[in-house]
Scaffold this motif. Structure first.
Motif, short mmCIF file in Angstrom:
data_model
loop_
_atom_site.label_atom_id
_atom_site.label_comp_id
_atom_site.label_asym_id
_atom_site.label_seq_id
_atom_site.Cartn_x
_atom_site.Cartn_y
_atom_site.Cartn_z
N GLN A 1 32.02 48.76 49.64
CA GLN A 1 33.39 49.82 49.37
C GLN A 1 34.43 49.45 49.13
OE1 GLN A 1 33.10 52.56 51.11
NE2 GLN A 1 35.22 53.17 50.79
N ALA A 2 35.32 48.03 49.73
CA ALA A 2 36.35 47.83 48.93
C ALA A 2 36.00 47.44 47.44
CB ALA A 2 36.06 45.96 49.33
N ILE A 3 34.40 46.99 46.73
CA ILE A 3 34.65 46.94 44.99
C ILE A 3 35.28 48.87 45.19
CG2 ILE A 3 32.77 47.29 43.46
CD1 ILE A 3 31.79 44.50 44.80
N ARG A 4 33.97 49.60 45.24
CA ARG A 4 34.06 51.13 45.18
C ARG A 4 35.56 51.06 45.09
NH1 ARG A 4 29.85 51.55 47.94
NH2 ARG A 4 30.67 52.24 49.71
N GLU A 5 36.72 50.89 46.46
CA GLU A 5 38.56 50.86 46.15
C GLU A 5 39.30 50.79 45.10
OE1 GLU A 5 39.55 49.90 50.55
OE2 GLU A 5 38.29 51.90 51.04
N TRP A 6 38.97 49.14 44.92
CA TRP A 6 39.66 48.73 44.34
C TRP A 6 39.03 49.22 42.41
CZ3 TRP A 6 44.02 45.43 43.78
CH2 TRP A 6 44.10 45.74 45.42
N SER A 7 37.85 49.48 42.30
CA SER A 7 37.56 50.02 41.02
C SER A 7 38.21 50.90 40.62
CB SER A 7 36.06 49.96 40.93
OG SER A 7 35.41 51.02 41.84
N GLY A 8 38.61 51.83 41.28
CA GLY A 8 39.32 53.19 41.34
C GLY A 8 40.40 53.50 40.66
N ARG A 9 41.27 51.85 41.14
CA ARG A 9 42.77 51.93 40.93
C ARG A 9 43.29 51.55 39.42
NH1 ARG A 9 44.97 48.48 46.18
NH2 ARG A 9 44.16 50.24 47.55
N ASP A 10 44.48 51.83 38.77
CA ASP A 10 44.36 51.14 37.10
C ASP A 10 45.18 49.86 36.83
OD1 ASP A 10 45.97 51.20 35.00
OD2 ASP A 10 47.63 52.56 35.44
N PRO A 11 44.64 49.30 36.72
CA PRO A 11 44.29 48.45 35.55
C PRO A 11 45.24 47.75 36.20
CG PRO A 11 42.36 49.13 34.60
CD PRO A 11 43.03 50.16 35.38
N LYS A 12 45.98 47.85 34.92
CA LYS A 12 47.86 48.19 34.22
C LYS A 12 48.45 47.61 35.88
CE LYS A 12 47.54 49.82 29.56
NZ LYS A 12 48.08 50.97 28.89
N VAL A 13 48.41 48.53 36.67
CA VAL A 13 49.16 48.08 37.91
C VAL A 13 48.53 47.37 38.68
CG1 VAL A 13 49.82 49.69 39.70
CG2 VAL A 13 49.81 50.70 37.71
N LEU A 14 47.53 47.19 38.43
CA LEU A 14 46.76 46.07 39.46
C LEU A 14 46.93 44.77 38.99
CD1 LEU A 14 42.72 47.07 40.24
CD2 LEU A 14 44.91 46.91 41.90
#
Length: 70
Positions: free
Chosen positions: A25-38
């Protein structure tokens, strides 16, 4: 240590150990986030909380608190 490194979940995912579903679940949630913002968020968190300067400031506060008898 994981809580500190991840900024209590703001700069990374926290999940119960040995809980594959929570990890997925954490992988799914974080994979949808903008890499530049992360990247920017992770760098800011590091500079504020984990860099040598940040840790030095935190240790100084602890030392001064102990030395003053508070």
């Amino acid at each position: 240590s994981f809580r500190r490194i991840t900024g209590w979940g703001h700069a990374g995912a926290l999940f119960p150990s040995r809980d594959a579903r929570a990890l997925a679940q954490a992988i799914r949630e974080w994979s949808g986030r903008d890499p530049k913002v992360l990247r920017k968020s992770a760098r800011l968190h590091f500079e504020r909380a984990l860099s040598f300067d940040a840790i030095g400031r935190q240790l100084r506060v602890v030392y001064e608190t102990l030395a003053s008898g508070r």
